[in-house]
Design a protein around this motif. Structure first.
Motif, PDB file in Angstrom:
ATOM      1  N   PRO A 169      -1.650 -13.550 -15.771  1.00  0.00           N
ATOM      2  CA  PRO A 169      -1.840 -12.271 -16.476  1.00  0.00           C
ATOM      3  C   PRO A 169      -3.271 -11.749 -16.423  1.00  0.00           C
ATOM      4  CG  PRO A 169      -1.595 -14.082 -18.039  1.00  0.00           C
ATOM      5  CD  PRO A 169      -1.264 -14.633 -16.695  1.00  0.00           C
ATOM      6  N   ASP A 170      -4.233 -12.616 -16.135  1.00  0.00           N
ATOM      7  CA  ASP A 170      -5.632 -12.183 -16.130  1.00  0.00           C
ATOM      8  C   ASP A 170      -6.151 -11.862 -14.717  1.00  0.00           C
ATOM      9  OD1 ASP A 170      -5.766 -12.595 -18.892  1.00  0.00           O
ATOM     10  OD2 ASP A 170      -6.297 -14.708 -18.631  1.00  0.00           O
ATOM     11  N   ASP A 171      -5.300 -11.977 -13.709  1.00  0.00           N
ATOM     12  CA  ASP A 171      -5.721 -11.708 -12.329  1.00  0.00           C
ATOM     13  C   ASP A 171      -5.686 -10.211 -12.076  1.00  0.00           C
ATOM     14  OD1 ASP A 171      -6.216 -11.550  -9.642  1.00  0.00           O
ATOM     15  OD2 ASP A 171      -4.696 -13.003  -9.036  1.00  0.00           O
ATOM     16  N   ILE A 172      -6.851  -9.594 -12.017  1.00  0.00           N
ATOM     17  CA  ILE A 172      -6.931  -8.151 -11.834  1.00  0.00           C
ATOM     18  C   ILE A 172      -6.382  -7.710 -10.484  1.00  0.00           C
ATOM     19  CG2 ILE A 172      -9.279  -8.173 -10.874  1.00  0.00           C
ATOM     20  CD1 ILE A 172      -9.833  -5.631 -12.491  1.00  0.00           C
ATOM     21  N   ASN A 173      -6.346  -8.639  -9.512  1.00  0.00           N
ATOM     22  CA  ASN A 173      -5.844  -8.321  -8.171  1.00  0.00           C
ATOM     23  C   ASN A 173      -4.425  -8.833  -7.935  1.00  0.00           C
ATOM     24  OD1 ASN A 173      -8.273  -7.064  -7.302  1.00  0.00           O
ATOM     25  ND2 ASN A 173      -9.189  -9.089  -7.001  1.00  0.00           N
ATOM     26  N   ALA A 174      -3.682  -9.068  -9.014  1.00  0.00           N
ATOM     27  CA  ALA A 174      -2.348  -9.664  -8.884  1.00  0.00           C
ATOM     28  C   ALA A 174      -1.430  -8.859  -7.975  1.00  0.00           C
ATOM     29  CB  ALA A 174      -1.709  -9.822 -10.268  1.00  0.00           C
ATOM     30  N   ALA A 175      -1.573  -7.532  -7.948  1.00  0.00           N
ATOM     31  CA  ALA A 175      -0.701  -6.696  -7.110  1.00  0.00           C
ATOM     32  C   ALA A 175      -0.835  -7.043  -5.640  1.00  0.00           C
ATOM     33  CB  ALA A 175      -1.014  -5.218  -7.331  1.00  0.00           C
ATOM     34  N   GLY A 176      -1.969  -7.644  -5.256  1.00  0.00           N
ATOM     35  CA  GLY A 176      -2.181  -8.017  -3.861  1.00  0.00           C
ATOM     36  C   GLY A 176      -1.533  -9.326  -3.477  1.00  0.00           C
ATOM     37  N   CYS A 177      -0.724  -9.919  -4.359  1.00  0.00           N
ATOM     38  CA  CYS A 177      -0.075 -11.196  -4.055  1.00  0.00           C
ATOM     39  C   CYS A 177       1.100 -11.028  -3.101  1.00  0.00           C
ATOM     40  CB  CYS A 177       0.404 -11.881  -5.332  1.00  0.00           C
ATOM     41  SG  CYS A 177       1.907 -11.167  -6.045  1.00  0.00           S
ATOM     42  N   VAL A 178       1.587  -9.807  -2.938  1.00  0.00           N
ATOM     43  CA  VAL A 178       2.743  -9.542  -2.078  1.00  0.00           C
ATOM     44  C   VAL A 178       2.672  -8.082  -1.634  1.00  0.00           C
ATOM     45  CG1 VAL A 178       4.245  -8.882  -4.015  1.00  0.00           C
ATOM     46  CG2 VAL A 178       5.270  -9.753  -1.900  1.00  0.00           C
ATOM     47  N   THR A 179       3.162  -7.788  -0.440  1.00  0.00           N
ATOM     48  CA  THR A 179       3.203  -6.406   0.047  1.00  0.00           C
ATOM     49  C   THR A 179       4.647  -6.013   0.349  1.00  0.00           C
ATOM     50  OG1 THR A 179       2.814  -7.084   2.343  1.00  0.00           O
ATOM     51  CG2 THR A 179       0.882  -6.525   1.001  1.00  0.00           C
ATOM     52  N   GLY A 180       4.842  -4.728   0.607  1.00  0.00           N
ATOM     53  CA  GLY A 180       6.197  -4.210   0.781  1.00  0.00           C
ATOM     54  C   GLY A 180       6.838  -3.855  -0.549  1.00  0.00           C
ATOM     55  N   LYS A 181       6.015  -3.712  -1.586  1.00  0.00           N
ATOM     56  CA  LYS A 181       6.505  -3.351  -2.918  1.00  0.00           C
ATOM     57  C   LYS A 181       6.903  -1.878  -2.953  1.00  0.00           C
ATOM     58  CE  LYS A 181       2.505  -4.449  -4.724  1.00  0.00           C
ATOM     59  NZ  LYS A 181       1.813  -4.878  -3.481  1.00  0.00           N
ATOM     60  N   PRO A 182       7.732  -1.476  -3.932  1.00  0.00           N
ATOM     61  CA  PRO A 182       7.997  -0.042  -4.110  1.00  0.00           C
ATOM     62  C   PRO A 182       6.693   0.713  -4.358  1.00  0.00           C
ATOM     63  CG  PRO A 182       9.501  -1.372  -5.429  1.00  0.00           C
ATOM     64  CD  PRO A 182       8.462  -2.318  -4.899  1.00  0.00           C
ATOM     65  N   VAL A 183       6.626   1.955  -3.896  1.00  0.00           N
ATOM     66  CA  VAL A 183       5.410   2.751  -4.079  1.00  0.00           C
ATOM     67  C   VAL A 183       5.068   2.870  -5.560  1.00  0.00           C
ATOM     68  CG1 VAL A 183       4.373   5.037  -3.750  1.00  0.00           C
ATOM     69  CG2 VAL A 183       5.767   4.018  -1.935  1.00  0.00           C
ATOM     70  N   SER A 184       6.093   2.934  -6.410  1.00  0.00           N
ATOM     71  CA  SER A 184       5.869   3.066  -7.853  1.00  0.00           C
ATOM     72  C   SER A 184       5.294   1.799  -8.471  1.00  0.00           C
ATOM     73  CB  SER A 184       7.189   3.414  -8.550  1.00  0.00           C
ATOM     74  OG  SER A 184       8.146   2.371  -8.354  1.00  0.00           O
ATOM     75  N   GLN A 185       5.322   0.694  -7.731  1.00  0.00           N
ATOM     76  CA  GLN A 185       4.795  -0.573  -8.246  1.00  0.00           C
ATOM     77  C   GLN A 185       3.705  -1.105  -7.322  1.00  0.00           C
ATOM     78  OE1 GLN A 185       7.734  -3.373  -9.892  1.00  0.00           O
ATOM     79  NE2 GLN A 185       9.280  -1.802  -9.562  1.00  0.00           N
ATOM     80  N   ASN A 186       2.741  -0.257  -7.059  1.00  0.00           N
ATOM     81  CA  ASN A 186       1.552  -0.606  -6.286  1.00  0.00           C
ATOM     82  C   ASN A 186       1.825  -0.807  -4.795  1.00  0.00           C
ATOM     83  OD1 ASN A 186      -0.707  -1.004  -8.435  1.00  0.00           O
ATOM     84  ND2 ASN A 186       1.027  -2.168  -9.247  1.00  0.00           N
ATOM     85  N   GLY A 187       2.916  -0.238  -4.313  1.00  0.00           N
ATOM     86  CA  GLY A 187       3.160  -0.238  -2.878  1.00  0.00           C
ATOM     87  C   GLY A 187       2.382   0.883  -2.205  1.00  0.00           C
ATOM     88  N   VAL A 188       2.597   1.044  -0.900  1.00  0.00           N
ATOM     89  CA  VAL A 188       1.899   2.083  -0.154  1.00  0.00           C
ATOM     90  C   VAL A 188       2.925   2.932   0.584  1.00  0.00           C
ATOM     91  CG1 VAL A 188       1.594   0.785   2.018  1.00  0.00           C
ATOM     92  CG2 VAL A 188      -0.093   2.520   1.364  1.00  0.00           C
ATOM     93  N   GLN A 189       2.678   4.219   0.666  1.00  0.00           N
ATOM     94  CA  GLN A 189       3.586   5.095   1.390  1.00  0.00           C
ATOM     95  C   GLN A 189       3.563   4.756   2.878  1.00  0.00           C
ATOM     96  OE1 GLN A 189       3.592   9.314   0.384  1.00  0.00           O
ATOM     97  NE2 GLN A 189       2.329   8.884  -1.409  1.00  0.00           N
ATOM     98  N   GLY A 190       4.732   4.781   3.494  1.00  0.00           N
ATOM     99  CA  GLY A 190       4.819   4.502   4.922  1.00  0.00           C
ATOM    100  C   GLY A 190       5.127   3.063   5.264  1.00  0.00           C
TER     101      GLY A 190
END
Length: 474
Positions: A168-189
């Protein structure tokens, strides 16, 4: 290596061994690059329909010459250790070719995802992620999974949420996986990335005059005929983008239920719509139809470009002589076996190799990872500034010429780049640069007779540079 029964990993290592002598590197260093550094085999219990099932799963990290390691997770009944290691190995070489700073990794869960409910798949995904967390096989600076066969944005969102609950304290947690929905820190394209990368790679190959002269084809991709095996994510985007942006004529496609062919060409959007509405391509009107038992005959359809976009080991020593295309574009991982590759080479058929051609997915995953670490959407800083600058240029042109520019045209010219524009631009640049590196080696290095050998030699050389520069190699 003509035996079509050799494993996928054997084929990958065969290609490595064929390219290694062209690098001039010492045997010990080559052995270190070739070997898979670590494999984690897991068996974990999940309660499904009141019954406890033990699920078999894997995560392989092939090379740590760059950190983090990177690679997709596939859900398939065919998952085994050799396959996962082979795919992780390809990821190392793929990232090196397109200058994406990751080591190669791959994961697999041995299930048929279509036999499970969404709730059950969520249980399996979260438990698999928990096992990876416990063994430190996942993290934005450690190992970053992504979608693969049988998985997608939904599964990546579950992985992200599970990782975040443990950190919970990892500010970069979203970078643990890619291919996420754009609404959940994914990227368009990201969804179209592999297919769009395949298109850019084929287009760049078709822009090489000496290569087209060698094949007896006209310069450029426009007007060339294409057959696509597999209308999943990669195949469908490859086909639609090739038709819409490249002017390619799609003459044949295949899916699990069979294949269809029309020499005059198909509207690929209409074919995809028909399958979505009817559950099959075999009822599409005015085409030659080949049933499920004959679906492999798609490899024999007459075309300029054949795109295997399904699973590995589709073109083998048994059917390579029946291929009726001039270019094989490997959109899938390992669709041509070593034995099949030798026969294609004998016949003068050019293979654009998978370790380059399907690197679009990991390239855009890299962009997503960078976005997650920077905590900023691409284009946020410069979009409006660029738009204002372009408008001032257009206004100056109007003032100088005394002629007004149509407002609609002005809006089109002055528009600043959105995230999707920047992602596509970055992917295009990556694929063009990657091909030019391979092609230069293919043309200039004595003894290299095909693009695959050139691609492997380039990847090996780049990885070796990291080993030496970082002091990993003594």
């Amino acid at each position: 290596m003509s035996n079509s029964t050799v494993s996928f990993l054997d084929s990958v290592n065969h290609y490595f061994d064929a390219a290694a002598p062209h690098t001039g590197l010492p045997e010990g260093l080559l052995k270190q690059i070739r070997v898979c550094n670590s494999v984690y085999q897991i068996h974990f219990p999940v309660k499904i329909d009141g019954e406890v099932r033990v699920i078999e799963a894997y995560r392989a990290q092939h090379s740590h010459h760059r950190s983090p390691t990177k690679g997709g997770i596939r859900y398939s009944n065919h998952v085994n250790q050799d396959e996962v290691v082979a795919l992780a190995t390809l990821m190392s070489y793929k990232c090196a070719i397109v200058d994406v700073p990751f080591g190669g990794a791959k994961g697999g869960v041995k299930i048929n995802p279509w036999e499970y409910s969404e709730a059950d798949l969520e249980k399996i995904t979260r438990r698999y992620t928990t096992e990876l967390i416990r063994r430190k096989f996942i993290g934005p600076a450690v190992d970053v999974p992504a979608p693969d066969y049988g998985t997608g944005p939904r599964e990546m969102a579950w992985i992200y949420d599970t990782y975040r609950s443990f950190h919970p304290d990892d500010i970069n947690a979203a970078g643990c996986v890619t291919g996420k929905p754009v609404s959940q820190n994914g990227v368009q394209g990201r969804t179209e990335a592999t297919g769009r990368g395949v298109f850019y790679g084929i287009r760049e190959a078709c822009n090489q005059k000496d290569l087209m002269d060698q094949l007896g084809l006209t310069l450029g991709i426009r007007g060339k005929t294409m057959v696509v095996q597999g209308l999943g994510n990669v195949g469908s985007y490859t086909a639609t983008i090739s038709q819409d942006e490249g002017g390619v004529i799609i003459v044949g496609v295949s899916e699990v239920e069979g294949a269809i062919y029309r020499k005059a060409g198909l509207d690929i959007h209409d074919v995809i719509r028909h399958r979505r509405e009817h559950g099959t391509i075999l009822t599409y009107p005015d085409v030659e139809v080949f049933g499920k038992e004959d679906r492999r005959t798609v490899m024999e359809f007459e075309c300029d470009i054949l795109v295997p976009a399904a699973l590995e080991n589709q073109i083998t020593a048994e059917n390579a002589r029946d291929v009726n295309a001039k270019i094989i574009a490997e959109a899938a991982n390992g669709p041509v076996t070593a034995g099949g590759d030798e026969i294609l080479a004998e016949r003068g058929i050019v293979v654009i190799p998978d370790i380059y051609l399907n690197a679009g997915g990991v390239t855009v995953s890299y962009f997503e990872w960078l976005k997650n670490l920077s905590h900023m959407r691409f284009g946020r800083l410069e979009k409006r500034f660029d738009e204002g600058a372009y408008r001032r240029i257009l206004e100056q042109i109007e003032a100088t010429t005394g002629k007004a520019i149509n407002e609609k045209v002005k809006d089109q010219i002055a528009r600043g780049a959105d995230e999707i524009d920047l992602v596509r631009s970055g992917l295009e640049e990556t694929m063009i640069t990657g091909f030019q590196g391979i092609y230069k080696l293919y043309r200039e290095k004595e003894g290299i007779k095909d693009l695959r050998t050139a691609a492997f030699a380039l990847a090996i050389s780049k990885i070796s540079s990291d080993y030496i520069a970082l002091g990993i190699w003594p």
